[in-house]
Design a protein around this motif. Structure first.
Motif, short mmCIF file in Angstrom:
data_model
loop_
_atom_site.label_atom_id
_atom_site.label_comp_id
_atom_site.label_asym_id
_atom_site.label_seq_id
_atom_site.Cartn_x
_atom_site.Cartn_y
_atom_site.Cartn_z
N GLU A 129 0.67 -1.43 0.06
CA GLU A 129 0.13 -0.03 -0.34
C GLU A 129 1.08 1.13 0.16
O GLU A 129 0.64 1.79 -1.00
CB GLU A 129 -1.04 0.29 0.96
CG GLU A 129 -1.99 -0.97 0.95
CD GLU A 129 -3.41 -0.73 0.56
OE1 GLU A 129 -2.77 0.26 -0.81
OE2 GLU A 129 -4.37 -1.47 0.37
N TRP A 130 2.06 1.55 0.77
CA TRP A 130 2.52 2.10 1.08
C TRP A 130 3.74 2.87 0.16
O TRP A 130 3.74 4.12 -0.09
CB TRP A 130 3.18 2.70 2.61
CG TRP A 130 1.99 3.44 3.44
CD1 TRP A 130 1.69 1.97 3.79
CD2 TRP A 130 2.01 4.05 4.70
NE1 TRP A 130 -0.01 2.93 4.84
CE2 TRP A 130 0.67 4.10 4.70
CE3 TRP A 130 2.36 5.43 3.74
CZ2 TRP A 130 -0.08 5.19 5.62
CZ3 TRP A 130 1.23 6.60 4.55
CH2 TRP A 130 0.54 6.21 4.80
N CYS A 131 4.35 1.73 0.00
CA CYS A 131 5.54 1.42 -1.18
C CYS A 131 5.84 0.92 -2.76
O CYS A 131 6.24 1.56 -3.54
CB CYS A 131 6.58 0.65 -0.24
SG CYS A 131 6.92 1.79 1.40
N GLU A 132 4.17 0.34 -2.72
CA GLU A 132 4.12 0.18 -4.60
C GLU A 132 3.45 0.41 -5.08
O GLU A 132 2.63 0.44 -6.10
CB GLU A 132 4.29 -1.71 -4.18
CG GLU A 132 5.33 -2.04 -3.16
CD GLU A 132 5.17 -4.02 -3.94
OE1 GLU A 132 4.02 -3.92 -3.82
OE2 GLU A 132 6.15 -5.07 -3.70
N GLY A 133 2.37 1.29 -3.92
CA GLY A 133 1.81 2.75 -4.61
C GLY A 133 0.12 2.15 -4.86
O GLY A 133 -1.10 2.88 -5.28
N GLY A 134 0.52 1.42 -3.61
CA GLY A 134 -1.52 0.46 -4.02
C GLY A 134 -2.21 1.34 -2.98
O GLY A 134 -3.77 1.85 -3.64
N LEU A 135 -1.71 2.93 -2.20
CA LEU A 135 -3.04 4.00 -1.53
C LEU A 135 -3.08 4.94 -2.93
O LEU A 135 -3.80 5.61 -2.82
CB LEU A 135 -1.74 4.37 -0.84
CG LEU A 135 -2.39 3.45 0.88
CD1 LEU A 135 -1.46 4.52 2.23
CD2 LEU A 135 -4.09 3.11 0.57
N VAL A 136 -2.33 4.83 -3.80
CA VAL A 136 -2.12 5.99 -4.63
C VAL A 136 -2.98 5.27 -5.66
O VAL A 136 -4.11 6.38 -6.37
CB VAL A 136 -1.20 5.95 -5.72
CG1 VAL A 136 -0.99 7.24 -6.47
CG2 VAL A 136 -0.06 6.50 -4.73
N ARG A 137 -2.86 3.64 -6.18
CA ARG A 137 -3.77 3.42 -7.22
C ARG A 137 -5.47 2.94 -6.66
O ARG A 137 -6.76 3.44 -7.67
CB ARG A 137 -3.36 2.08 -8.05
CG ARG A 137 -2.15 1.98 -8.62
CD ARG A 137 -2.36 0.67 -8.69
NE ARG A 137 -1.58 -0.26 -7.83
CZ ARG A 137 -0.45 -0.66 -7.45
NH1 ARG A 137 0.30 0.13 -7.68
NH2 ARG A 137 -0.06 -1.23 -6.61
N ASN A 138 -5.39 2.91 -5.56
CA ASN A 138 -6.94 2.95 -4.89
C ASN A 138 -7.07 3.87 -4.19
O ASN A 138 -6.47 3.92 -2.32
CB ASN A 138 -7.49 1.33 -4.79
CG ASN A 138 -7.91 1.33 -3.69
OD1 ASN A 138 -9.42 1.51 -4.17
ND2 ASN A 138 -8.84 0.20 -3.28
N PRO A 139 -7.46 5.38 -3.85
CA PRO A 139 -7.01 6.59 -2.89
C PRO A 139 -8.15 5.55 -2.48
O PRO A 139 -9.44 6.03 -2.04
CB PRO A 139 -7.50 7.14 -3.38
CG PRO A 139 -7.64 7.31 -5.22
CD PRO A 139 -7.70 5.52 -5.29
N ARG A 140 -7.79 5.92 -0.65
CA ARG A 140 -8.69 5.69 0.07
C ARG A 140 -8.28 6.50 1.86
O ARG A 140 -7.19 6.29 2.03
CB ARG A 140 -9.12 4.20 0.69
CG ARG A 140 -8.33 3.85 0.83
CD ARG A 140 -9.28 2.18 0.52
NE ARG A 140 -7.78 0.79 0.90
CZ ARG A 140 -6.62 1.35 0.04
NH1 ARG A 140 -6.39 2.28 -1.05
NH2 ARG A 140 -5.54 0.07 0.56
N ARG A 141 -8.87 6.55 2.78
CA ARG A 141 -9.27 7.13 4.31
C ARG A 141 -8.75 5.68 4.50
O ARG A 141 -9.67 4.52 4.47
CB ARG A 141 -9.92 8.18 4.65
CG ARG A 141 -9.99 9.03 4.03
CD ARG A 141 -11.35 10.16 5.14
NE ARG A 141 -10.64 11.60 4.28
CZ ARG A 141 -10.36 12.57 5.00
NH1 ARG A 141 -9.54 12.05 6.10
NH2 ARG A 141 -10.56 12.93 4.37
N ILE A 142 -7.10 4.95 5.32
CA ILE A 142 -7.52 4.21 6.16
C ILE A 142 -7.96 4.28 7.28
O ILE A 142 -7.47 6.07 8.05
CB ILE A 142 -5.85 3.62 5.96
CG1 ILE A 142 -4.75 4.38 6.47
CG2 ILE A 142 -5.19 2.87 4.48
CD1 ILE A 142 -3.31 3.69 6.13
N GLY A 143 -7.81 3.55 7.91
CA GLY A 143 -7.63 3.29 10.10
C GLY A 143 -8.96 2.98 10.38
O GLY A 143 -9.45 2.65 11.00
#
Length: 143
Positions: A129-143
Motif C-alpha cells: 500500500e505505502w511503497c508499491e503504490g496501492g494507496l495511489v492506485r486505490n485512494p482511500r482513507r485508512i484506519g
C-alpha cells in the motif's frame, strides 16, 4: 496553479536528479519514460532533498506525473515512520501533512489523513500500500 517548466532535456544523472530536472521531467514524462529510469527510481528520489519538489508536483492537479509524486510522498512518510524518524525529520513530514490538509484537494487530503493514521498506529504499514503504490492506485482513507 501550474508550475510547468518550458522543456525537459533529460537528466544529467538520473540516480541523483536536481529539483529543477525532476520538476521539468514531471511536466514532460514522455521524454524519459518511467520504465527507462533506474530500478527503484521512486525510492531513490523520495528523500529529503527532493521531497519539497515532489510535494509541489503532487499538489498540481494538471501535472502529468502527479500520481508518481504522490506515490513518492507515501514512500517518504512510510520511511520516516518505519525508521522512527531516523530517515526523515518528523517535523518536516508534519509540515507537509499540515500543508496538504490546509491547501490540498481530496487526493492530498487522503494522503494527509493516512499519514496521521500511520503516525498514530505504525502497525497500519503495509509495504504494498505505502511503497508499491496501492494507496495511489486505490485512494482511500485508512484506519
Amino acid at each position: 496553479m501550474s508550475l510547468q517548466p518550458a522543456a525537459f532535456r533529460g537528466f544529467a544523472n538520473p540516480v541523483d536528479p536536481t529539483p529543477a530536472e525532476l520538476r521539468a521531467w514531471a511536466y514532460h514524462p514522455d521524454v524519459t519514460l518511467l520504465h527507462t529510469l533506474p530500478p527503484d527510481w521512486d525510492l531513490l528520489v523520495s528523500g529529503d532533498r527532493l521531497i519539497g519538489t515532489l510535494f509541489d508536483i503532487a499538489s498540481d492537479r494538471s501535472c502529468p506525473a502527479r500520481r508518481f509524486a504522490l506515490h513518492c510522498l507515501y514512500i517518504y512518510a512510510a520511511d520516516g515512520v518505519r525508521t522512527n524518524f531516523r530517515a526523515h525529520p518528523r517535523r518536516r513530514l508534519r509540515k507537509f501533512v499540515e500543508n496538504a490538509e490546509q491547501n490540498g484537494d481530496e487526493t492530498l487530503g487522503f494522503w494527509a489523513h493516512n499519514v496521521r493514521m500511520l503516525l498514530a498506529r505504525p502497525e497500519l504499514f503495509d509495504y504494498h500500500e505505502w511503497c508499491e503504490g496501492g494507496l495511489v492506485r486505490n485512494p482511500r482513507r485508512i484506519g
